[in-house]
Design a protein around this motif. Sequence first.
Motif, PDB file in Angstrom:
ATOM      1  N   LEU A  42       3.181  -2.226  -9.733  1.00 42.87           N
ATOM      2  CA  LEU A  42       4.098  -3.171  -9.096  1.00 42.87           C
ATOM      3  C   LEU A  42       3.931  -3.205  -7.573  1.00 42.87           C
ATOM      4  O   LEU A  42       4.052  -4.258  -6.953  1.00 42.87           O
ATOM      5  CB  LEU A  42       5.547  -2.823  -9.446  1.00 42.87           C
ATOM      6  CG  LEU A  42       5.913  -2.936 -10.928  1.00 42.87           C
ATOM      7  CD1 LEU A  42       7.343  -2.469 -11.151  1.00 42.87           C
ATOM      8  CD2 LEU A  42       5.726  -4.364 -11.424  1.00 42.87           C
ATOM      9  N   PHE A  43       3.667  -2.051  -6.996  1.00 42.99           N
ATOM     10  CA  PHE A  43       3.515  -1.937  -5.544  1.00 42.99           C
ATOM     11  C   PHE A  43       2.217  -1.176  -5.255  1.00 42.99           C
ATOM     12  O   PHE A  43       2.181   0.049  -5.409  1.00 42.99           O
ATOM     13  CB  PHE A  43       4.700  -1.174  -4.926  1.00 42.99           C
ATOM     14  CG  PHE A  43       6.033  -1.732  -5.308  1.00 42.99           C
ATOM     15  CD1 PHE A  43       6.532  -2.870  -4.694  1.00 42.99           C
ATOM     16  CD2 PHE A  43       6.794  -1.131  -6.304  1.00 42.99           C
ATOM     17  CE1 PHE A  43       7.768  -3.380  -5.049  1.00 42.99           C
ATOM     18  CE2 PHE A  43       8.034  -1.641  -6.665  1.00 42.99           C
ATOM     19  CZ  PHE A  43       8.516  -2.773  -6.036  1.00 42.99           C
ATOM     20  N   PRO A  44       1.155  -1.878  -4.847  1.00 48.10           N
ATOM     21  CA  PRO A  44      -0.147  -1.229  -4.662  1.00 48.10           C
ATOM     22  C   PRO A  44      -0.147  -0.066  -3.664  1.00 48.10           C
ATOM     23  O   PRO A  44      -1.094   0.701  -3.615  1.00 48.10           O
ATOM     24  CB  PRO A  44      -1.035  -2.362  -4.157  1.00 48.10           C
ATOM     25  CG  PRO A  44      -0.370  -3.603  -4.631  1.00 48.10           C
ATOM     26  CD  PRO A  44       1.099  -3.310  -4.638  1.00 48.10           C
ATOM     27  N   GLY A  45       0.904   0.121  -2.912  1.00 47.58           N
ATOM     28  CA  GLY A  45       0.984   1.233  -1.975  1.00 47.58           C
ATOM     29  C   GLY A  45       1.129   2.585  -2.664  1.00 47.58           C
ATOM     30  O   GLY A  45       1.055   3.630  -2.021  1.00 47.58           O
ATOM     31  N   GLY A  46       1.316   2.591  -3.980  1.00 44.01           N
ATOM     32  CA  GLY A  46       1.473   3.825  -4.732  1.00 44.01           C
ATOM     33  C   GLY A  46       0.270   4.739  -4.624  1.00 44.01           C
ATOM     34  O   GLY A  46       0.406   5.964  -4.590  1.00 44.01           O
ATOM     35  N   ILE A  47      -0.916   4.159  -4.550  1.00 46.13           N
ATOM     36  CA  ILE A  47      -2.136   4.969  -4.415  1.00 46.13           C
ATOM     37  C   ILE A  47      -2.150   5.666  -3.062  1.00 46.13           C
ATOM     38  O   ILE A  47      -2.467   6.863  -2.973  1.00 46.13           O
ATOM     39  CB  ILE A  47      -3.392   4.092  -4.604  1.00 46.13           C
ATOM     40  CG1 ILE A  47      -3.412   3.556  -6.044  1.00 46.13           C
ATOM     41  CG2 ILE A  47      -4.656   4.872  -4.298  1.00 46.13           C
ATOM     42  CD1 ILE A  47      -4.482   2.526  -6.306  1.00 46.13           C
ATOM     43  N   LEU A  48      -1.803   4.945  -2.023  1.00 46.18           N
ATOM     44  CA  LEU A  48      -1.764   5.537  -0.679  1.00 46.18           C
ATOM     45  C   LEU A  48      -0.709   6.650  -0.610  1.00 46.18           C
ATOM     46  O   LEU A  48      -0.959   7.706  -0.032  1.00 46.18           O
ATOM     47  CB  LEU A  48      -1.469   4.463   0.372  1.00 46.18           C
ATOM     48  CG  LEU A  48      -1.378   4.937   1.817  1.00 46.18           C
ATOM     49  CD1 LEU A  48      -2.709   5.534   2.268  1.00 46.18           C
ATOM     50  CD2 LEU A  48      -0.968   3.806   2.722  1.00 46.18           C
ATOM     51  N   ILE A  49       0.436   6.414  -1.209  1.00 50.20           N
ATOM     52  CA  ILE A  49       1.500   7.427  -1.218  1.00 50.20           C
ATOM     53  C   ILE A  49       1.029   8.674  -1.977  1.00 50.20           C
ATOM     54  O   ILE A  49       1.294   9.796  -1.566  1.00 50.20           O
ATOM     55  CB  ILE A  49       2.796   6.853  -1.814  1.00 50.20           C
ATOM     56  CG1 ILE A  49       3.356   5.771  -0.894  1.00 50.20           C
ATOM     57  CG2 ILE A  49       3.835   7.943  -2.053  1.00 50.20           C
ATOM     58  CD1 ILE A  49       4.508   4.983  -1.472  1.00 50.20           C
ATOM     59  N   TYR A  50       0.298   8.476  -3.083  1.00 49.51           N
ATOM     60  CA  TYR A  50      -0.219   9.617  -3.845  1.00 49.51           C
ATOM     61  C   TYR A  50      -1.200  10.428  -3.006  1.00 49.51           C
ATOM     62  O   TYR A  50      -1.147  11.659  -2.992  1.00 49.51           O
ATOM     63  CB  TYR A  50      -0.897   9.136  -5.138  1.00 49.51           C
ATOM     64  CG  TYR A  50      -1.218  10.268  -6.087  1.00 49.51           C
ATOM     65  CD1 TYR A  50      -0.298  10.664  -7.043  1.00 49.51           C
ATOM     66  CD2 TYR A  50      -2.431  10.950  -6.027  1.00 49.51           C
ATOM     67  CE1 TYR A  50      -0.561  11.699  -7.909  1.00 49.51           C
ATOM     68  CE2 TYR A  50      -2.704  11.990  -6.882  1.00 49.51           C
ATOM     69  CZ  TYR A  50      -1.772  12.359  -7.830  1.00 49.51           C
ATOM     70  OH  TYR A  50      -2.038  13.395  -8.671  1.00 49.51           O
ATOM     71  N   ILE A  51      -2.076   9.747  -2.303  1.00 53.07           N
ATOM     72  CA  ILE A  51      -3.047  10.443  -1.442  1.00 53.07           C
ATOM     73  C   ILE A  51      -2.316  11.217  -0.346  1.00 53.07           C
ATOM     74  O   ILE A  51      -2.651  12.369  -0.054  1.00 53.07           O
ATOM     75  CB  ILE A  51      -4.057   9.441  -0.849  1.00 53.07           C
ATOM     76  CG1 ILE A  51      -4.946   8.883  -1.968  1.00 53.07           C
ATOM     77  CG2 ILE A  51      -4.905  10.095   0.233  1.00 53.07           C
ATOM     78  CD1 ILE A  51      -5.805   7.722  -1.560  1.00 53.07           C
ATOM     79  N   LEU A  52      -1.305  10.610   0.260  1.00 50.88           N
ATOM     80  CA  LEU A  52      -0.516  11.310   1.276  1.00 50.88           C
ATOM     81  C   LEU A  52       0.198  12.524   0.680  1.00 50.88           C
ATOM     82  O   LEU A  52       0.262  13.581   1.298  1.00 50.88           O
ATOM     83  CB  LEU A  52       0.502  10.357   1.913  1.00 50.88           C
ATOM     84  CG  LEU A  52      -0.077   9.290   2.838  1.00 50.88           C
ATOM     85  CD1 LEU A  52       1.009   8.308   3.265  1.00 50.88           C
ATOM     86  CD2 LEU A  52      -0.734   9.923   4.039  1.00 50.88           C
ATOM     87  N   ALA A  53       0.717  12.369  -0.532  1.00 52.12           N
ATOM     88  CA  ALA A  53       1.393  13.489  -1.190  1.00 52.12           C
ATOM     89  C   ALA A  53       0.408  14.629  -1.447  1.00 52.12           C
ATOM     90  O   ALA A  53       0.758  15.802  -1.316  1.00 52.12           O
ATOM     91  CB  ALA A  53       2.032  13.021  -2.494  1.00 52.12           C
ATOM     92  N   CYS A  54      -0.823  14.293  -1.806  1.00 50.08           N
ATOM     93  CA  CYS A  54      -1.863  15.321  -2.016  1.00 50.08           C
ATOM     94  C   CYS A  54      -2.111  16.109  -0.736  1.00 50.08           C
ATOM     95  O   CYS A  54      -2.372  17.310  -0.777  1.00 50.08           O
ATOM     96  CB  CYS A  54      -3.174  14.694  -2.462  1.00 50.08           C
ATOM     97  SG  CYS A  54      -3.140  14.024  -4.110  1.00 50.08           S
ATOM     98  N   LEU A  55      -2.046  15.441   0.377  1.00 51.00           N
ATOM     99  CA  LEU A  55      -2.314  16.090   1.660  1.00 51.00           C
ATOM    100  C   LEU A  55      -1.105  16.877   2.175  1.00 51.00           C
ATOM    101  O   LEU A  55      -1.266  17.895   2.841  1.00 51.00           O
ATOM    102  CB  LEU A  55      -2.724  15.048   2.701  1.00 51.00           C
ATOM    103  CG  LEU A  55      -4.023  14.296   2.394  1.00 51.00           C
ATOM    104  CD1 LEU A  55      -4.228  13.180   3.414  1.00 51.00           C
ATOM    105  CD2 LEU A  55      -5.202  15.239   2.373  1.00 51.00           C
ATOM    106  N   ILE A  56       0.103  16.418   1.852  1.00 50.70           N
ATOM    107  CA  ILE A  56       1.314  17.022   2.413  1.00 50.70           C
ATOM    108  C   ILE A  56       1.861  18.149   1.540  1.00 50.70           C
ATOM    109  O   ILE A  56       2.242  19.196   2.047  1.00 50.70           O
ATOM    110  CB  ILE A  56       2.394  15.938   2.625  1.00 50.70           C
ATOM    111  CG1 ILE A  56       1.928  14.958   3.688  1.00 50.70           C
ATOM    112  CG2 ILE A  56       3.725  16.553   3.002  1.00 50.70           C
ATOM    113  CD1 ILE A  56       2.798  13.723   3.817  1.00 50.70           C
ATOM    114  N   ILE A  57       1.910  17.943   0.223  1.00 50.75           N
ATOM    115  CA  ILE A  57       2.528  18.924  -0.680  1.00 50.75           C
ATOM    116  C   ILE A  57       1.548  20.075  -0.912  1.00 50.75           C
ATOM    117  O   ILE A  57       0.421  19.851  -1.349  1.00 50.75           O
ATOM    118  CB  ILE A  57       2.917  18.275  -2.019  1.00 50.75           C
ATOM    119  CG1 ILE A  57       3.900  17.126  -1.792  1.00 50.75           C
ATOM    120  CG2 ILE A  57       3.512  19.316  -2.961  1.00 50.75           C
ATOM    121  CD1 ILE A  57       4.202  16.320  -3.044  1.00 50.75           C
ATOM    122  N   PRO A  58       1.969  21.315  -0.638  1.00 55.90           N
ATOM    123  CA  PRO A  58       1.062  22.453  -0.826  1.00 55.90           C
ATOM    124  C   PRO A  58       0.875  22.791  -2.307  1.00 55.90           C
ATOM    125  O   PRO A  58       1.711  22.457  -3.146  1.00 55.90           O
ATOM    126  CB  PRO A  58       1.772  23.602  -0.105  1.00 55.90           C
ATOM    127  CG  PRO A  58       3.209  23.242  -0.147  1.00 55.90           C
ATOM    128  CD  PRO A  58       3.265  21.737  -0.099  1.00 55.90           C
TER     129      PRO A  58
END
Length: 95
Positions: A42-58
């Motif tokens: 629904l919102f193509p920004g989900g991929i970018l958010i997932y990549i950011l989460a990979c980088l931020i969440i230990p």
Amino acid sequence: MVQRLYRSESNICIAGVCGGIGEYLNIDPVIVRLLWAVFTVLFPGGILIYILACLIIPIKENNVKTKVNITSEKDVEDETNTVKDEKDVVNVKIE
């Protein structure tokens, strides 16, 4: 004790983000993955958010640092003999 958000090492498909969120919220990680997939469609920004989460969440690290993979009885016997040999070496050094 404060509960922290980590990427999961056991419930992992890509990077453990959805598994970690599922463990944190105490729900099945499959539900989190499905919701994330719908959100991404629904919102193509989900991929970018997932990549950011990979980088931020230990990553959650377990206390066990090494894993032993013994595949046959011969391997078990070899490991047992190695331990016995090392024990003999220690006993000789002590005496």
